[in-house]
Design a protein around this motif. Structure first.
Motif, short mmCIF file in Angstrom:
data_model
loop_
_atom_site.label_atom_id
_atom_site.label_comp_id
_atom_site.label_asym_id
_atom_site.label_seq_id
_atom_site.Cartn_x
_atom_site.Cartn_y
_atom_site.Cartn_z
N VAL A 53 0.81 -0.82 -0.05
CA VAL A 53 -0.13 0.13 0.18
C VAL A 53 0.85 1.21 0.37
O VAL A 53 1.46 1.48 0.76
CB VAL A 53 -1.21 0.32 1.49
N ALA A 64 -4.58 0.09 4.32
CA ALA A 64 -4.02 -0.97 4.07
C ALA A 64 -4.27 -1.74 5.90
O ALA A 64 -4.64 -3.31 5.41
CB ALA A 64 -2.72 -0.73 4.97
N ALA A 82 0.63 -6.31 5.36
CA ALA A 82 0.68 -5.33 4.24
C ALA A 82 1.82 -4.49 4.77
O ALA A 82 1.85 -4.50 5.84
CB ALA A 82 -0.59 -3.81 4.02
#
Length: 429
Positions: free
Chosen positions: A204, A222, A238
């Motif tokens: 992300v 995220a 993430a």
């Protein structure tokens, strides 16, 4: 048939901040997919969601309803753990290219369903189509055969995965409702969960060249996607990564493939290597393969061998030269000093205007076009020195690209040289 709910009632409920029930959400997505709910009504609901948001349960039910609108895939009989990656996109983001074969070289299966670029962010499939003969569209039989035999597939997603999301995304794009975290998260995760992978690593991005420029928004996105994956039984993590400056030294198509090959040969820009290795470690750990030497597979040729097998299986000629642009123009430093910032959005828009990207879905791209950074963050330059090179086969595109890239490089005469900062800002699990 008698409808269970009325679209106007659902729109009004969300407009005034209400929480939609699982039954209301399931009916909404089904009615929209059937054509009973009009585009104008879904646009109104999407705007209400943008303004009022959704809680975790609503987002999960919305995601599940979109998954249920189409097909799902299963890798149960594959005989290898599946692990996938998704990036929210950026400038110079070619990470999927070296990452998929790197992870597959350790015996994990990587079913990477990718997309095409639109605007200043490049598309993985556009980059790979720079390779002569390579094709993005595979049948299900070809997809699974390659996953079994090679371990990695990068290809276009079939139309059967979350079709309601595909229709809704097109609507959001023209109604100013794209930048809603619940709708972004459910759009991404509905396709990834429908894909059937056991584990998912998210990249992300935040910064000037990212979709989520604000770090707090990127962090929320995220967190939301990790929760959606976890709730659906997918091992999800993430990495929050910096997209303030372009990733690596290239933004385009063929030139990004060229840079990816450098990484697979044990070289390449430090930031591309850093992020490739970090994501590979996360993907392999999720696949139960934590105790492996990721860097060694880049140095000893294992990852490159898997790359060659992967590209060949999809018709690509791994030994053919990549296309080269016919026309070039240089960007020079306007002062002596150290480059303290490079605006990735400006670089991405320049590459797009040169022909590397598209303005409308389905339009062709120029594989040769793009921007090559000759100098990067933290390096000292002298006035008049070439710091970037723009390339295209259509020289008439240079003037607008030059307008886009103007002011992208911040040069500070009093600054000291410094190493490239880490791209990885945080890990969210």
């Amino acid at each position: 048939m008698t409808e269970q709910f009325d679209a106007v009632d659902i729109i009004r409920a969300k407009r005034f901040g209400g929480t939609l029930t699982p039954e209301q959400i399931a009916w909404t997505i089904d009615a929209y997919a059937r054509g009973h709910m009009a585009d104008s009504q879904m646009a109104s609901l999407a705007m209400a969601i943008c303004l009022q948001g959704m809680d975790r349960a609503e987002i999960a039910h919305w995601t599940r309803a979109m998954i249920d609108s189409g097909e799902t895939m299963s890798f149960e009989g594959l005989g290898a753990p599946t692990t996938d990656k998704h990036s929210t996109g950026g400038v110079g983001d070619k990470i999927t290219l070296p990452l998929a074969p790197l992870v597959a070289s350790f015996g994990a299966a990587v079913p990477q369903l990718s997309g095409r670029g639109l605007g200043h962010t490049g598309g993985t499939l556009d980059k790979l189509e720079s390779i002569p003969g390579w094709r993005a569209d595979l049948t299900n039989e070809e997809f699974f055969a390659q996953l079994r035999e090679v371990g990695a597939v990068i290809c276009a997603a079939g139309s059967g995965l979350a079709p309601a999301d595909k229709r809704l995304y097109a609507l959001r794009d023209v109604t100013g409702t794209v930048d809603s975290i619940p709708l972004i998260a459910s759009s991404i995760m509905s396709k990834k969960i429908a894909e059937g992978t056991a584990a998912l690593t998210l990249d992300v991005k935040t910064g000037a060249g990212a979709f989520m420029r604000d770090e707090a928004d990127a962090r929320e996105l995220a967190r939301t996607m990790v929760d959606l994956g976890t709730d659906a039984g997918v091992r999800t993590v993430a990495l929050l990564t910096d997209m303030s400056a372009p990733l690596g030294l290239t933004a385009g198509n063929a030139i990004e493939v060229e840079e990816s090959l450098e990484v697979l040969q044990g070289g390449g820009p430090a930031d591309v290597v850093e992020l490739t290795v970090a994501l590979a470690r996360e993907m392999l750990a999720a696949a139960g393969k934590s105790d492996v030497d990721v860097e060694a597979a880049l140095q000893d040729g294992r990852a490159m061998d898997t790359w060659r097998a992967m590209i060949t299986a999809q018709g690509g000629d791994v030994d053919a030269p990549l296309p080269q642009a016919a026309e070039f123009t240089d960007v020079v430093a306007e002062a002596d000093g150290v480059i303290t910032d490079i605006d990735s959005l400006k670089v991405g828009v320049a590459a797009w205007r040169l022909g590397a990207g598209r303005s409308t879905p389905g339009a062709p791209v120029q594989h040769e076009a793009g921007v090559r950074l000759m100098r990067t963050l933290g390096q000292r330059v002298t006035k008049g020195e070439v710091i970037a090179r723009m390339q295209t086969n259509m020289p008439e595109k240079f003037s607008r690209a030059e307008e886009a890239i103007a002011g992208a490089f911040m040069i500070d005469a009093g600054a000291e040289e410094f190493p490239l900062p880490s791209r990885i800002l945080d890990r969210i699990a």
